[in-house]
Design a protein around this motif. Sequence first.
Motif, mmCIF file in Angstrom:
data_model
loop_
_atom_site.group_PDB
_atom_site.id
_atom_site.type_symbol
_atom_site.label_atom_id
_atom_site.label_comp_id
_atom_site.label_asym_id
_atom_site.label_seq_id
_atom_site.Cartn_x
_atom_site.Cartn_y
_atom_site.Cartn_z
ATOM 1 N N ALA A 1 4.289 15.162 0.099
ATOM 2 C CA ALA A 1 3.347 15.755 -0.856
ATOM 3 C C ALA A 1 3.081 17.220 -0.516
ATOM 4 O O ALA A 1 2.969 18.070 -1.413
ATOM 5 N N LEU A 2 3.011 17.524 0.778
ATOM 6 C CA LEU A 2 2.810 18.912 1.204
ATOM 7 C C LEU A 2 4.001 19.778 0.826
ATOM 8 O O LEU A 2 3.837 20.927 0.395
ATOM 9 N N PHE B 1 3.520 4.672 9.937
ATOM 10 C CA PHE B 1 3.913 6.077 9.940
ATOM 11 C C PHE B 1 4.442 6.544 8.584
ATOM 12 O O PHE B 1 4.627 7.747 8.373
ATOM 13 N N ILE B 2 4.675 5.611 7.671
ATOM 14 C CA ILE B 2 5.138 5.994 6.337
ATOM 15 C C ILE B 2 4.104 6.861 5.625
ATOM 16 O O ILE B 2 4.441 7.728 4.821
ATOM 17 N N PHE B 3 2.823 6.650 5.965
ATOM 18 C CA PHE B 3 1.773 7.430 5.296
ATOM 19 C C PHE B 3 1.798 8.890 5.745
ATOM 20 O O PHE B 3 1.477 9.787 4.954
ATOM 21 N N THR C 1 0.835 -1.206 0.000
ATOM 22 C CA THR C 1 0.000 0.000 0.000
ATOM 23 C C THR C 1 0.865 1.249 0.000
ATOM 24 O O THR C 1 0.562 2.244 -0.674
ATOM 25 N N ALA C 2 1.968 1.196 0.755
ATOM 26 C CA ALA C 2 2.890 2.333 0.791
ATOM 27 C C ALA C 2 3.540 2.564 -0.569
ATOM 28 O O ALA C 2 3.736 3.707 -0.982
#
Length: 314
Positions: free
Chosen positions: A295-296, A286-288, A213-214
């Motif tokens: 992205a920010l 916590f990778i998300f 998923t990551a």
Amino acid sequence: MQDSENQSLVPNDSEVSFGSEPGSSNPNSLFFNERGLRAGWRLLLFIVLLRLVLIPLVFLLARPFRHGLESRVGDISDTLLLICILLGTLFMSKIERRSMFSYGLRDSAARSHFVSGTLVGFASLTLMLLALRATHHLSFGRSEMLGSQLLVVAVLNIIGFLIVALFEESAFRGYALHTLVEGIGFWPAALVMSMLFAWLHIQNPGESKVGITAVFGFGIMLAFSLWRTGSLLWAIGFHFMWDYSESFLYGVPDSGLVQSEHLLSTHLSGPAWITGGSVGPEGSWFIFLVLMAVALSIHFLYPKQQFPFGNRVK
């Protein structure tokens, strides 16, 4: 992951002719639209060219010297696949009457984008590992290599991970994505290519559902950098430095793969949902948060869309 600078990213009128002269075909037919051969057929041609011609041919030609070369520098599969992708892109660019650099590699701000990507890649991973250390889930060990051996391995890893980054970004966010965008739009194309990107990593030993998923999240984040910068250079820089830092500098698992030679002998301890376990940092929940932070940073560094093909061509 640039106003007058980025005008060179947008193809001129002479480049937007994809293997068909105006008026030579029905613009609303199954095979053609106003730009020539439809995007889906061009993408299919690219895939067939890779799978049935270029990959078998390049690997066959490399067979006589591959074993000897790999005994010195390690596996060269990614190098051969990169050659196939570049040759395929070159072939398709001739059909479309464009430069082969039109699919994410033409960038007047290439150096700054690449350097920015490498810095963000290094900083984001390092901050994550420091946070794990602060909570006693990670410890940094000593280097097991010194002197000339360390220098040689460091340089080989730089070359190797640059090739990996070039291959994966060119394969999943280069010609294929740019062409798919014309058929279904940017974000649907980014979703499709990110799912394929994640699927490629399923076979890695030690991977997990969170890790896969990551990887999908990484694909979306890197596509966002393409959307905002208009080129692949930021994504290549980030991808390269993230993998290089994980595998060589810190010596932690990278998508379930552990490199035998590395600078630091880093040890993870604690539950897999925090440390990532056998997957490494990419298997941590916590990778998300890290991906959202990256992205920010892209959002603030590059506030305007620069991708040149934002609309679907019917």
